[in-house]
Motif scaffolding. Sequence first.
Motif, mmCIF file in Angstrom:
data_model
loop_
_atom_site.group_PDB
_atom_site.id
_atom_site.type_symbol
_atom_site.label_atom_id
_atom_site.label_comp_id
_atom_site.label_asym_id
_atom_site.label_seq_id
_atom_site.Cartn_x
_atom_site.Cartn_y
_atom_site.Cartn_z
ATOM 1 N N TYR A 1 0.847 -1.201 0.000
ATOM 2 C CA TYR A 1 0.000 0.000 0.000
ATOM 3 C C TYR A 1 0.880 1.247 0.000
ATOM 4 C CZ TYR A 1 -4.041 -2.959 1.112
ATOM 5 O OH TYR A 1 -5.028 -3.898 1.080
ATOM 6 N N THR B 1 2.268 2.189 -5.947
ATOM 7 C CA THR B 1 1.390 1.112 -6.413
ATOM 8 C C THR B 1 -0.052 1.599 -6.543
ATOM 9 O OG1 THR B 1 1.024 0.367 -4.141
ATOM 10 C CG2 THR B 1 2.786 -0.722 -5.367
ATOM 11 N N VAL C 1 -2.925 3.650 -8.368
ATOM 12 C CA VAL C 1 -3.220 4.200 -9.695
ATOM 13 C C VAL C 1 -4.163 5.398 -9.554
ATOM 14 C CG1 VAL C 1 -4.275 3.718 -11.941
ATOM 15 C CG2 VAL C 1 -2.874 1.978 -10.812
ATOM 16 N N ASN D 1 -10.325 9.266 -7.908
ATOM 17 C CA ASN D 1 -9.539 9.387 -6.672
ATOM 18 C C ASN D 1 -8.463 10.469 -6.745
ATOM 19 O OD1 ASN D 1 -7.295 8.342 -8.091
ATOM 20 N ND2 ASN D 1 -7.834 6.241 -7.548
ATOM 21 N N GLY E 1 -13.649 -0.994 -0.715
ATOM 22 C CA GLY E 1 -12.748 -1.496 -1.751
ATOM 23 C C GLY E 1 -12.299 -0.457 -2.756
ATOM 24 N N LEU E 2 -12.389 0.812 -2.396
ATOM 25 C CA LEU E 2 -12.013 1.855 -3.363
ATOM 26 C C LEU E 2 -10.641 2.475 -3.075
ATOM 27 C CD1 LEU E 2 -15.408 3.691 -4.025
ATOM 28 C CD2 LEU E 2 -14.360 1.825 -5.272
ATOM 29 N N GLY E 3 -9.942 2.002 -2.042
ATOM 30 C CA GLY E 3 -8.569 2.472 -1.845
ATOM 31 C C GLY E 3 -8.347 3.409 -0.664
ATOM 32 N N LYS E 4 -9.297 3.469 0.275
ATOM 33 C CA LYS E 4 -9.115 4.367 1.428
ATOM 34 C C LYS E 4 -7.971 3.879 2.326
ATOM 35 C CE LYS E 4 -13.315 3.756 2.875
ATOM 36 N NZ LYS E 4 -13.815 2.817 1.844
ATOM 37 N N THR E 5 -8.017 2.592 2.663
ATOM 38 C CA THR E 5 -6.957 2.047 3.514
ATOM 39 C C THR E 5 -5.607 2.153 2.804
ATOM 40 O OG1 THR E 5 -8.501 0.568 4.604
ATOM 41 C CG2 THR E 5 -6.181 -0.049 4.702
ATOM 42 N N HIS E 6 -5.634 1.887 1.506
ATOM 43 C CA HIS E 6 -4.398 1.985 0.713
ATOM 44 C C HIS E 6 -3.794 3.391 0.879
ATOM 45 C CE1 HIS E 6 -2.228 0.629 -3.175
ATOM 46 N NE2 HIS E 6 -1.596 1.688 -2.699
ATOM 47 N N LYS F 1 -1.175 -4.022 -11.337
ATOM 48 C CA LYS F 1 -1.086 -5.204 -10.474
ATOM 49 C C LYS F 1 -0.337 -6.321 -11.197
ATOM 50 C CE LYS F 1 -3.980 -3.581 -7.308
ATOM 51 N NZ LYS F 1 -3.498 -3.097 -6.052
ATOM 52 N N VAL G 1 -12.321 -2.045 -6.592
ATOM 53 C CA VAL G 1 -10.968 -2.489 -6.915
ATOM 54 C C VAL G 1 -10.658 -3.834 -6.254
ATOM 55 C CG1 VAL G 1 -8.535 -1.851 -6.885
ATOM 56 C CG2 VAL G 1 -10.275 -0.089 -7.092
ATOM 57 N N ARG G 2 -11.246 -4.049 -5.082
ATOM 58 C CA ARG G 2 -10.964 -5.306 -4.392
ATOM 59 C C ARG G 2 -11.415 -6.489 -5.240
ATOM 60 N NH1 ARG G 2 -12.981 -4.420 0.833
ATOM 61 N NH2 ARG G 2 -11.060 -3.345 1.365
ATOM 62 N N GLU H 1 -9.108 -7.031 -8.152
ATOM 63 C CA GLU H 1 -7.918 -7.757 -7.707
ATOM 64 C C GLU H 1 -8.231 -9.227 -7.507
ATOM 65 O OE1 GLU H 1 -6.673 -5.996 -4.062
ATOM 66 O OE2 GLU H 1 -5.025 -4.971 -5.047
HETATM 67 P P1 ADP Z 1 -11.095 0.480 1.224
HETATM 68 O O1 ADP Z 1 -10.239 0.738 2.423
HETATM 69 O O2 ADP Z 1 -11.585 1.731 0.576
HETATM 70 O O3 ADP Z 1 -12.212 -0.474 1.479
HETATM 71 P P2 ADP Z 1 -8.683 -0.701 0.170
HETATM 72 O O4 ADP Z 1 -7.758 0.442 0.352
HETATM 73 O O5 ADP Z 1 -8.568 -1.817 1.137
HETATM 74 O O6 ADP Z 1 -10.190 -0.192 0.104
HETATM 75 O O7 ADP Z 1 -8.517 -1.233 -1.320
HETATM 76 C C1 ADP Z 1 -8.898 -2.519 -1.727
HETATM 77 C C2 ADP Z 1 -7.824 -3.093 -2.626
HETATM 78 O O8 ADP Z 1 -7.810 -2.376 -3.836
HETATM 79 C C3 ADP Z 1 -6.441 -2.961 -2.030
HETATM 80 O O9 ADP Z 1 -5.713 -4.112 -2.312
HETATM 81 C C4 ADP Z 1 -5.861 -1.773 -2.743
HETATM 82 O O10 ADP Z 1 -4.459 -1.907 -2.902
HETATM 83 C C5 ADP Z 1 -6.547 -1.818 -4.078
HETATM 84 N N1 ADP Z 1 -6.735 -0.480 -4.646
HETATM 85 C C6 ADP Z 1 -7.761 0.368 -4.421
HETATM 86 N N2 ADP Z 1 -7.633 1.487 -5.135
HETATM 87 C C7 ADP Z 1 -6.502 1.346 -5.861
HETATM 88 C C8 ADP Z 1 -5.819 2.170 -6.811
HETATM 89 N N3 ADP Z 1 -6.300 3.359 -7.175
HETATM 90 N N4 ADP Z 1 -4.670 1.706 -7.344
HETATM 91 C C9 ADP Z 1 -4.200 0.508 -7.001
HETATM 92 N N5 ADP Z 1 -4.779 -0.322 -6.128
HETATM 93 C C10 ADP Z 1 -5.924 0.088 -5.550
#
Ligand code: ADP
Length: 461
Positions: free
Chosen positions: A126, A130, A132, A137, A166-171, A301, A325-326, A329
């Motif tokens: 994260y 990595t 995008v 976003n 699954g949209l990348g908040k934690t990332h 990825k 995105v999840r 993946e």
């Molecule tokens: P959330 O916290 O919003 O539920 P996550 O941050 O856990 O979502 O993201 C879910 C997965 O999708 C993770 O593996 C993350 O790396 C990947 N992901 C989400 N957005 C992106 C992005 N813009 N580019 C690359 N990977 C992403």
Amino acid sequence: MLISSATQNCSLSSPWHYCLQKIHDKIGAHSFETWFRATDLLIDGTGTAQVQVPNRFFADFIEEHFADLIRETLQNAEIEFAALAFIPVQKDWKVIEPISEEIAEARTKEVPVVVEKKRGQFHPNYRYDTFVIGEGNRMAHAASLAVAEAPGKTSFNPLVIYGGTGLGKTHLLQAIGHYAQTEGTADHVIYMTSEEFTNQYINYVVHKKDSTSFYKKFRSVDLLLIDDIQFFSGKVGTQKEFFRIFNRLLLENKQIVLSSDRQPEKIPDMMDHIINRFMGGLITDIQPPNLETRMAILRKKAEIDGLALPEEVVQFIAGHITSNVRELEGSLIKLIASSSFTGRDITLEVAQELCGDAIARKEERISVKYLQEITAEAYGISPNQLTAHTRKRDVTLPRSVAMYLCKKWTKQSLRSIGLEFGGRDYSTVLHSFRKIGAELENNVELKEKIIMLEGLIESVP
Ligand code: ADP
Ligand code: MG
């Protein structure tokens, strides 16, 4: 005339500096450090003495508690002014030096600097390189990077990032922490979920019977990242403690970044105080990725995993897995696992075979009935009106739009779509499909409506 307190080029004898010494003597080192360390004085053209402070909250607090003292001190220092005002000013307040050795000493005594570097608490994947960037976003990414580069020094404090799962908040939160640690922009970084915060707080209260010791955990933090704050919902004690810590850290210009799965004001049973304080920073959302971004994420990825992914497979997966995105993946991992077991190359056929289930489920959900429902809602009519035999314009247009969407998004034949619209003929469906398709070219209002509806359809899991 700018009368600076402590910017590097100010002389110790500047009038405001003199006033600050007096104020310091009156209110004591602790209050002084909290409220006056970052201040300047400017006498503007109208003769108003503008006390410049870092933000609105400071302005309100200082005005309420210290206006009389400041007025009196300015008068004693024989500084002429017609009125007094408290003005939030965005500037790099951090460059301000302590105004005297005595205060500097007092500060180090009061707040021992505990540099607790917890390496390895961040997920290695994260990171910013990595992630995008796409339309959905872009803003969240830019704000998060600004904060990672200069924690506590931007106006994005707190930074609140919200958006669906699954949209990348934690990332992004993890990327901020990772960046701040590796680039050394923050010494002490804490990342935790709101559930971890809650559990730890309860632990402290129950076992140590003292919540001040819980605060100590955060005392030396420079960057606090709390993920999924929607779980604070309804937890009154935790919210109060969070608010207390949050305020202290903000006053000390420490950076706070939060995430939520919905707009903060839509979190039920959340203290208004907390929500209001978010307004002083930046609240930004993440939207589901569009096709282009989904394709870029898949390519990224695949690149990370050293995988050769044919372009037609990228298009196939990104075209069909549209919700988040999840899942995107997930499909890729399935492909990788399968190809490593069977030794088969990843071809379009293999992808179709393996991802068929997920796609079929999605197709089932995007039914004629579903499309009728969302279209009716978008036009403020009932789904029954779409299938009824009325020819009023406020029903015929939505009916044509719904038929257009059914033809485009389902695999149903024109005949069976017609049947579901109150037994209409296949030629009516075809005519509607063509008519809407042509009108889309130059009818902006219609185009916007359809973009909105297709956004909904794309996000069907
Ligand atoms: P959330 O916290 O919003 O539920 P996550 O941050 O856990 O979502 O993201 C879910 C997965 O999708 C993770 O593996 C993350 O790396 C990947 N992901 C989400 N957005 C992106 C992005 N813009 N580019 C690359 N990977 C992403
Ligand atoms: Mg998350």
